[in-house]
Design a protein around this motif. Sequence first.
Motif, PDB file in Angstrom:
ATOM      1  N   LEU A  82     107.509  -8.302  24.127  1.00  0.00           N
ATOM      2  CA  LEU A  82     106.116  -8.012  23.798  1.00  0.00           C
ATOM      3  C   LEU A  82     106.004  -7.352  22.429  1.00  0.00           C
ATOM      4  O   LEU A  82     105.198  -7.767  21.600  1.00  0.00           O
ATOM      5  N   ALA A  83     106.831  -6.341  22.171  1.00  0.00           N
ATOM      6  CA  ALA A  83     106.772  -5.657  20.876  1.00  0.00           C
ATOM      7  C   ALA A  83     107.179  -6.595  19.751  1.00  0.00           C
ATOM      8  O   ALA A  83     106.551  -6.618  18.692  1.00  0.00           O
ATOM      9  N   GLU A  84     108.210  -7.382  19.980  1.00  0.00           N
ATOM     10  CA  GLU A  84     108.658  -8.319  18.956  1.00  0.00           C
ATOM     11  C   GLU A  84     107.593  -9.371  18.683  1.00  0.00           C
ATOM     12  O   GLU A  84     107.333  -9.732  17.543  1.00  0.00           O
ATOM     13  N   VAL A 138     100.104 -11.366  32.749  1.00  0.00           N
ATOM     14  CA  VAL A 138     100.813 -10.171  33.204  1.00  0.00           C
ATOM     15  C   VAL A 138     101.404 -10.445  34.574  1.00  0.00           C
ATOM     16  O   VAL A 138     100.727 -10.971  35.454  1.00  0.00           O
ATOM     17  N   GLY A 139     102.656 -10.073  34.748  1.00  0.00           N
ATOM     18  CA  GLY A 139     103.311 -10.255  36.035  1.00  0.00           C
ATOM     19  C   GLY A 139     104.738  -9.757  36.014  1.00  0.00           C
ATOM     20  O   GLY A 139     105.175  -9.142  35.045  1.00  0.00           O
ATOM     21  N   ASP A 168     103.688 -12.924  29.426  1.00  0.00           N
ATOM     22  CA  ASP A 168     103.560 -12.240  28.143  1.00  0.00           C
ATOM     23  C   ASP A 168     103.902 -10.767  28.282  1.00  0.00           C
ATOM     24  O   ASP A 168     104.479 -10.168  27.389  1.00  0.00           O
ATOM     25  N   VAL A 169     103.499 -10.173  29.399  1.00  0.00           N
ATOM     26  CA  VAL A 169     103.827  -8.790  29.721  1.00  0.00           C
ATOM     27  C   VAL A 169     104.548  -8.810  31.061  1.00  0.00           C
ATOM     28  O   VAL A 169     103.943  -9.114  32.089  1.00  0.00           O
ATOM     29  N   ALA A 170     105.843  -8.507  31.038  1.00  0.00           N
ATOM     30  CA  ALA A 170     106.652  -8.518  32.252  1.00  0.00           C
ATOM     31  C   ALA A 170     106.812  -7.095  32.764  1.00  0.00           C
ATOM     32  O   ALA A 170     107.439  -6.260  32.120  1.00  0.00           O
ATOM     33  N   ILE A 171     106.218  -6.811  33.929  1.00  0.00           N
ATOM     34  CA  ILE A 171     106.351  -5.507  34.577  1.00  0.00           C
ATOM     35  C   ILE A 171     107.341  -5.705  35.717  1.00  0.00           C
ATOM     36  O   ILE A 171     106.956  -6.030  36.841  1.00  0.00           O
ATOM     37  N   THR A 172     108.615  -5.526  35.413  1.00  0.00           N
ATOM     38  CA  THR A 172     109.665  -5.893  36.357  1.00  0.00           C
ATOM     39  C   THR A 172     110.125  -4.747  37.249  1.00  0.00           C
ATOM     40  O   THR A 172     110.847  -4.989  38.197  1.00  0.00           O
TER      41      THR A 172
END
Length: 167
Positions: free
Chosen positions: A151-153, A24-25, A31-35
């Motif tokens: 992520l959903a894909e 996460v980052g 894998d999880v992009a919190i932009t």
Amino acid sequence: MAVFLIPLDPQFSRIPLEKTILLVGRQADCDVAITSSRKVSRHHCIVAQVNSRIIVRDLGSTNGSFVNGSRIRQEARLRLGDELTIGDVRYRLEQRTRDEEAQNEVDDEPLSSEMPVLLVEDDSGSDVDASPLKTRRSSIDDDGPLVDFRLAERARSERALADSASF
């Protein structure tokens, strides 16, 4: 039953914990992009499933990772109902059935400028919502909010692989 990190702020997306390790980052290679938050480091933390436990490991982030308000020094166990704060983005760990989650995705998924919907014209000439064709907006200077649809894909692809492998 599936386990999810449910955002406490509706601008963020649910995170299904389907992989053994999630990076996460803020960086696009996570894998999880919190932009949309500058308080989230490029590679902020890892959420891992170890046996039946969920572990969060901070990767030396500037603004820290917290479980129920306590800063994680290296790693901490996450239990159902716990609150995980990544930078300034808060999540709660919840367990839901696939049916509950599918219903929530239909009911709760916000449509906004952060989540562009591609409209295509069908044979009759009217616009049709082609939401499955959503793409990730990108910006070279990374100064605006981005939504990562990878992520959903990826979750759908992994589910399909798991279903085909079980035969």
